[in-house]
Motif scaffolding. Sequence first.
Motif, short mmCIF file in Angstrom:
data_model
loop_
_atom_site.label_atom_id
_atom_site.label_comp_id
_atom_site.label_asym_id
_atom_site.label_seq_id
_atom_site.Cartn_x
_atom_site.Cartn_y
_atom_site.Cartn_z
N UNK A 145 0.80 -1.58 0.11
CA UNK A 145 0.07 -0.19 0.18
C UNK A 145 1.03 1.38 -0.14
N UNK A 146 0.67 2.26 -0.64
CA UNK A 146 1.41 2.85 -0.78
C UNK A 146 0.31 4.59 -1.33
N UNK A 147 1.26 5.84 -1.06
CA UNK A 147 0.36 6.82 -0.98
C UNK A 147 0.57 7.39 -2.54
N UNK A 148 -0.67 7.88 -3.12
CA UNK A 148 -0.80 7.78 -4.41
C UNK A 148 -0.13 8.78 -4.52
N UNK A 149 -0.44 9.75 -3.89
CA UNK A 149 0.22 11.52 -4.29
C UNK A 149 2.02 11.08 -3.91
N UNK A 150 2.07 11.37 -2.50
CA UNK A 150 3.93 11.03 -2.14
C UNK A 150 4.32 9.70 -3.53
N UNK A 151 3.73 8.50 -3.36
CA UNK A 151 4.99 7.34 -3.54
C UNK A 151 5.06 7.07 -2.51
N UNK A 152 5.23 7.81 -1.19
CA UNK A 152 5.86 6.41 -0.49
C UNK A 152 4.98 4.98 -0.16
N UNK A 153 5.66 3.87 0.53
CA UNK A 153 5.32 3.12 0.96
C UNK A 153 4.06 3.15 2.15
N UNK A 154 3.27 3.05 2.33
CA UNK A 154 2.59 2.99 3.65
C UNK A 154 2.39 1.78 4.67
N UNK A 155 2.69 0.79 3.68
CA UNK A 155 2.56 -1.05 4.51
C UNK A 155 2.58 -1.98 3.69
N UNK A 364 12.80 -4.19 4.88
CA UNK A 364 13.99 -2.78 4.98
C UNK A 364 13.78 -2.27 3.67
N UNK A 365 13.45 -2.99 1.87
CA UNK A 365 13.88 -2.12 0.88
C UNK A 365 12.85 -1.02 1.33
N UNK A 366 11.74 -1.26 1.90
CA UNK A 366 10.39 -0.20 1.64
C UNK A 366 11.08 1.36 2.36
N UNK A 367 11.91 0.96 3.61
CA UNK A 367 12.10 1.73 4.40
C UNK A 367 13.30 2.48 3.24
N UNK A 368 14.30 1.89 2.75
CA UNK A 368 15.21 2.31 1.78
C UNK A 368 14.16 3.17 0.68
N UNK A 369 13.47 3.00 0.40
CA UNK A 369 12.59 3.68 -0.87
C UNK A 369 11.88 5.01 -0.31
N UNK A 371 13.13 6.14 2.11
CA UNK A 371 13.96 7.51 2.56
C UNK A 371 14.95 8.36 1.08
N UNK A 372 15.26 7.30 0.00
CA UNK A 372 15.33 8.30 -1.28
C UNK A 372 13.57 8.68 -1.87
N UNK A 373 12.94 8.26 -1.16
CA UNK A 373 11.68 9.30 -2.38
C UNK A 373 11.47 10.59 -1.58
N UNK A 374 11.99 11.15 0.14
CA UNK A 374 11.93 11.63 0.77
C UNK A 374 12.90 12.70 0.59
N UNK A 375 14.19 12.21 0.52
CA UNK A 375 15.51 13.00 -0.11
C UNK A 375 15.08 13.18 -1.69
#
Length: 375
Positions: A145-155, A364-369, A371-375
């Motif tokens: 599940x992802x935030x459809x607008x920001x693109x980050x992984x929610x769960x 762990x990969x979702x966490x890395x992703x 981080x990449x998105x917020x940067x």
Amino acid sequence: MLTLFTINTCKSFGCRNLGLPLSASIDYSWPDYRLGFPALHCRACGSYTPLFDEQQYNEWLSAHLKAYASEKGYFCPECYNLKTICYGYNPQRTQRVQCRACRKVWTPKRQTKSKIVPPERIETVPLIVPFQGSSAEQKLYVLFSLDADRGTVLHISTNFTPHASGETLRYHWCGNIEPDLPHSDIVNRVDMREMQFLQRSQFDEIQYGSAALKRNARGVILRPVIAVHGHFRVLNILFPQVKTHVISHECFLRGAVITAWADLFRQREGELWFIEEEINEAENDIPWTFLRTTQHGWWQSQWQLWVQGKNRKMACPLTGGDRSNAKILSLTASRYFIHWLYKQTKFTHSAKLSAGRVTQVLLALAHDYNDKMTR
């Protein structure tokens, strides 16, 4: 005392019994075997919802939510309240947390808790991922599940669980995998998918491949429908006011979303959409153009067909709402994340790892992703 999470309920949008437990409606009768499996019959709308062992489901889900809360610290592991305060330190100098509702005190395992920004829309898709079990190329059912607008992984959830679970919750491979639908025409593909639902032993009983753990391995492989209900319960605790959900074309995803956010859907304040896509030009920026409306399946659901250059998508509003939103809805966030996943060596080597380890790698990969998105 065991918290009651309703799973045996009417899941029909527009029905007065949507989301109500068995004891709350005189319209219910059960078990009903008219469709060949034990079902809950709602006389108000005529639906036949597959029945689950609610005690086994509640026991597993309580353990699942408690473990998630203890690990992340986002909500209380006892009452699931989101309002917490810092409450000193334990002897190891790690931060303790107290629930402002029930006064439960605990120490989250992850001390770098970042603030979660509530999404406007949640986008959810499944993926089948290989793992090493009793033999090579066993299969995990994974839900993103992802935030459809920001693109980050929610769960992220898989249908592997380390928690005890009753026999009725477990996945049993019968040897007859549902065929892929590689049909080149997206309209026919939607139609064939609806036919697949009707060919199942019951609507939520998917057969996606063998998923046998190693002998004496700890943990259990759950029926995907159970993992999906647990997945959306976590999201509902975190984001109870989210009103728009976009999901892949799978009937039990619809049932889990509408059950978790039943209050909003009963008040007609939520939107739930099926999306099917055929993307041949990922970077195409021209506007989507509406072509026509088609009807599919037993329920004759109305789907909108849209085109964007060589791209096509179909959108189906499941709970009313503003049909013009179909133009902006997509599975873009999940498509980008999955594309990124397949570039990660840890992910592409999942067939050599246990089911539990694959689950950890995905988290762990979702966490890395993110981080990449917020940067």
